[in-house]
Design a protein around this motif. Structure first.
Motif, PDB file in Angstrom:
ATOM      1  N   UNK A   1       0.828  -1.213   0.000  1.00 17.28           N
ATOM      2  CA  UNK A   1       0.000   0.000   0.000  1.00 17.28           C
ATOM      3  C   UNK A   1       0.865   1.268   0.000  1.00 17.28           C
ATOM      4  N   UNK A   2       1.988   1.242   0.742  1.00 22.29           N
ATOM      5  CA  UNK A   2       2.863   2.406   0.783  1.00 22.29           C
ATOM      6  C   UNK A   2       3.433   2.709  -0.601  1.00 22.29           C
ATOM      7  N   UNK A   3       3.915   1.680  -1.285  1.00 20.43           N
ATOM      8  CA  UNK A   3       4.447   1.886  -2.634  1.00 20.43           C
ATOM      9  C   UNK A   3       3.357   2.363  -3.586  1.00 20.43           C
ATOM     10  N   UNK A   4       2.162   1.827  -3.429  1.00 20.09           N
ATOM     11  CA  UNK A   4       1.037   2.292  -4.250  1.00 20.09           C
ATOM     12  C   UNK A   4       0.731   3.757  -3.966  1.00 20.09           C
ATOM     13  N   UNK A   5       0.759   4.134  -2.698  1.00 23.91           N
ATOM     14  CA  UNK A   5       0.523   5.529  -2.334  1.00 23.91           C
ATOM     15  C   UNK A   5       1.560   6.447  -2.951  1.00 23.91           C
ATOM     16  N   UNK A   6       2.824   6.021  -2.929  1.00 23.75           N
ATOM     17  CA  UNK A   6       3.880   6.819  -3.545  1.00 23.75           C
ATOM     18  C   UNK A   6       3.667   6.938  -5.053  1.00 23.75           C
ATOM     19  N   UNK A   7       3.281   5.834  -5.687  1.00 27.26           N
ATOM     20  CA  UNK A   7       3.038   5.860  -7.134  1.00 27.26           C
ATOM     21  C   UNK A   7       1.922   6.840  -7.481  1.00 27.26           C
ATOM     22  N   UNK A   8       0.847   6.813  -6.706  1.00 30.13           N
ATOM     23  CA  UNK A   8      -0.297   7.686  -6.990  1.00 30.13           C
ATOM     24  C   UNK A   8       0.057   9.149  -6.711  1.00 30.13           C
ATOM     25  N   UNK A   9       0.919   9.395  -5.731  1.00 27.29           N
ATOM     26  CA  UNK A   9       1.346  10.769  -5.462  1.00 27.29           C
ATOM     27  C   UNK A   9       2.208  11.291  -6.603  1.00 27.29           C
ATOM     28  N   UNK A  10       3.160  10.466  -7.061  1.00 23.08           N
ATOM     29  CA  UNK A  10       3.971  10.863  -8.213  1.00 23.08           C
ATOM     30  C   UNK A  10       3.079  11.181  -9.414  1.00 23.08           C
ATOM     31  N   UNK A  11       2.088  10.346  -9.628  1.00 24.18           N
ATOM     32  CA  UNK A  11       1.196  10.529 -10.771  1.00 24.18           C
ATOM     33  C   UNK A  11       0.397  11.823 -10.651  1.00 24.18           C
ATOM     34  N   UNK A  12       0.040  12.187  -9.408  1.00 24.09           N
ATOM     35  CA  UNK A  12      -0.766  13.392  -9.179  1.00 24.09           C
ATOM     36  C   UNK A  12      -0.062  14.652  -9.663  1.00 24.09           C
ATOM     37  N   UNK A  13       1.278  14.628  -9.688  1.00 21.76           N
ATOM     38  CA  UNK A  13       2.034  15.796 -10.147  1.00 21.76           C
ATOM     39  C   UNK A  13       2.759  15.508 -11.464  1.00 21.76           C
ATOM     40  N   UNK A  14       2.324  14.448 -12.164  1.00 24.46           N
ATOM     41  CA  UNK A  14       2.836  14.157 -13.492  1.00 24.46           C
ATOM     42  C   UNK A  14       4.223  13.567 -13.538  1.00 24.46           C
ATOM     43  N   UNK A  15       4.695  12.995 -12.420  1.00 23.60           N
ATOM     44  CA  UNK A  15       6.024  12.371 -12.389  1.00 23.60           C
ATOM     45  C   UNK A  15       5.875  10.893 -12.774  1.00 23.60           C
ATOM     46  N   UNK A  16       5.881  10.617 -14.066  1.00 26.72           N
ATOM     47  CA  UNK A  16       5.572   9.283 -14.569  1.00 26.72           C
ATOM     48  C   UNK A  16       6.652   8.266 -14.191  1.00 26.72           C
ATOM     49  N   UNK A  17       7.912   8.668 -14.264  1.00 26.52           N
ATOM     50  CA  UNK A  17       8.995   7.729 -13.938  1.00 26.52           C
ATOM     51  C   UNK A  17       8.919   7.274 -12.484  1.00 26.52           C
ATOM     52  N   UNK A  18       8.646   8.222 -11.582  1.00 33.22           N
ATOM     53  CA  UNK A  18       8.503   7.866 -10.170  1.00 33.22           C
ATOM     54  C   UNK A  18       7.333   6.944  -9.943  1.00 33.22           C
ATOM     55  N   UNK A  19       6.215   7.221 -10.622  1.00 32.12           N
ATOM     56  CA  UNK A  19       5.034   6.360 -10.497  1.00 32.12           C
ATOM     57  C   UNK A  19       5.329   4.961 -11.009  1.00 32.12           C
ATOM     58  N   UNK A  20       6.057   4.875 -12.123  1.00 36.91           N
ATOM     59  CA  UNK A  20       6.395   3.576 -12.709  1.00 36.91           C
ATOM     60  C   UNK A  20       7.275   2.770 -11.770  1.00 36.91           C
ATOM     61  N   UNK A  21       8.283   3.412 -11.192  1.00 33.00           N
ATOM     62  CA  UNK A  21       9.211   2.719 -10.294  1.00 33.00           C
ATOM     63  C   UNK A  21       8.491   2.191  -9.050  1.00 33.00           C
ATOM     64  N   UNK A  22       7.645   3.024  -8.447  1.00 37.11           N
ATOM     65  CA  UNK A  22       6.937   2.594  -7.240  1.00 37.11           C
ATOM     66  C   UNK A  22       5.913   1.499  -7.555  1.00 37.11           C
ATOM     67  N   UNK A  23       5.329   1.560  -8.745  1.00 37.37           N
ATOM     68  CA  UNK A  23       4.382   0.520  -9.140  1.00 37.37           C
ATOM     69  C   UNK A  23       5.074  -0.830  -9.253  1.00 37.37           C
ATOM     70  N   UNK A  24       6.305  -0.839  -9.776  1.00 39.85           N
ATOM     71  CA  UNK A  24       7.061  -2.089  -9.865  1.00 39.85           C
ATOM     72  C   UNK A  24       7.237  -2.715  -8.479  1.00 39.85           C
ATOM     73  N   UNK A  25       7.560  -1.882  -7.500  1.00 44.57           N
ATOM     74  CA  UNK A  25       7.749  -2.377  -6.130  1.00 44.57           C
ATOM     75  C   UNK A  25       6.438  -2.924  -5.567  1.00 44.57           C
ATOM     76  N   UNK A  26       5.352  -2.202  -5.826  1.00 43.16           N
ATOM     77  CA  UNK A  26       4.044  -2.650  -5.330  1.00 43.16           C
ATOM     78  C   UNK A  26       3.644  -3.971  -5.974  1.00 43.16           C
ATOM     79  N   UNK A  27       3.889  -4.108  -7.249  1.00 48.65           N
ATOM     80  CA  UNK A  27       3.508  -5.334  -7.955  1.00 48.65           C
ATOM     81  C   UNK A  27       4.331  -6.530  -7.481  1.00 48.65           C
ATOM     82  N   UNK A  28       5.594  -6.304  -7.171  1.00 47.51           N
ATOM     83  CA  UNK A  28       6.431  -7.385  -6.640  1.00 47.51           C
ATOM     84  C   UNK A  28       5.855  -7.915  -5.334  1.00 47.51           C
TER      85      UNK A  28
END
Length: 308
Positions: free
Chosen positions: A234-261
């Motif tokens: 959930x923490x990694x998902x929260x970070x991904x969604x926060x990155x996405x909220x400000x258009x930081x796609x690379x950060x969202x992608x990286x955190x999503x990988x961690x969440x999916x693992x």
């Protein structure tokens, strides 16, 4: 009675490590067995109160695991049964804990006003018996639900109150059902509140709130014990969604990988639902290759989990 409490902690730990679906049937069977004990044994009034309290706590875990498995009607029935047991035992502290579980479920189902009402009921119904950790947790949830409803000033007020109340906690005085609410959980809950507020805020407030969210969620991750696998997802998902909220796609992608693992190691419909929300939020960036890849990986992972 001590056996019921020991089993409750065992199931609570299994839920944190593996998600709710794997042990849900076992905890429900244990609750049925414990409830049968009340009907078949004689006991003093004081012992009866302790038994009802223990069964209420076990019921909260059964309801929570069922909620995590995505079986919402069954979870609601279990929460209500547990709430009745807490009332019979005169245990308003456990009652408040069950109400906050119910509030989280209502929020998950997008009944946000109901979620806020349940938090208020827990706060005022048991204010003389609930511990500082419970008060802090309820204020943090209040901050999240106010943010969802667009009450951003109320959200910041409640977040500040949660942080103040947290300083009053003495871990040795907290009941077993509140051991999960540590500094990591506080940071994560308030971090999500700031993430939601960021999505609802114009510039420059959006970036300010997003920075707060990233700092708090990052701090939560740094403090999480290893066995809190679902919480880390959930923490990694929260970070991904926060990155996405400000258009930081690379950060969202990286955190999503961690969440999916982490998602691949647990069984949690709640995490799957949050991943789906992230998938939908990324749609506006789908022309960016990393966002498209993020969405494809989420879709595949959620589809695999649904087939189990």
């Amino acid at each position: 009675m001590e056996g019921i409490r020991a089993v409750t902690e065992m199931f609570r730990d299994a839920d944190n490590r593996h998600g709710g679906a794997l042990s849900r049937r076992a905890v429900i069977a244990q609750m049925a067995d414990a409830t049968a004990t009340l009907d078949s044994c004689s006991y003093t009034e004081a012992t009866g109160r302790e038994l009802f309290s223990a069964i209420a706590d076990l019921g909260s875990v059964a309801g929570w695991m069922t909620f995590d498995a995505g079986m919402h009607k069954s979870a609601q029935k279990l929460f209500i049964t547990a709430l009745h047991a807490a009332s019979e035992g005169g245990d308003k502290a456990v009652g408040a804990h069950i109400l906050q579980c119910m509030a989280r479920q209502m929020s998950h189902l997008a009944h946000y006003e109901d979620a806020l009402d349940l938090v208020a009921l827990a706060q005022y119904g048991g204010h003389r018996q609930i511990s500082p950790a419970t008060k802090s947790m309820l204020a943090a949830l209040e901050a999240r639900f106010h943010a969802i409803l667009g009450h951003l000033d109320d959200s910041e007020r409640a977040a500040g109150q949660a942080e103040e109340l947290f300083t009053l906690i003495n871990p040795d005085d907290e009941p077993p059902h509140m051991t999960f609410f540590d500094a990591a959980e506080l940071s994560a809950t308030i971090g999500i509140a700031h993430q939601i507020a960021a999505r609802k805020s114009p510039e420059p407030h959006r970036n300010r709130r997003a920075d707060k969210s990233l700092n708090l969620l990052g701090h939560a991750l740094s403090l999480r014990p290893e066995h809190r696998v679902r919480s880390k997802a959930f923490d990694h998902l929260g970070l991904a969604r926060t990155h996405l909220a400000v258009g930081e796609i690379s950060g969202a992608h990286q955190e999503t990988q961690m969440a999916l693992t982490l998602f691949g190691t647990i069984s949690s419909k709640r995490v799957a639902d949050r991943l789906t929300e992230l998938h939908d939020e990324a749609a506006e960036f789908s022309k960016v290759s990393e966002a498209a890849d993020l969405r494809n990986q989420i879709a595949e992972a959620v589809a695999r989990s649904a087939g189990y």
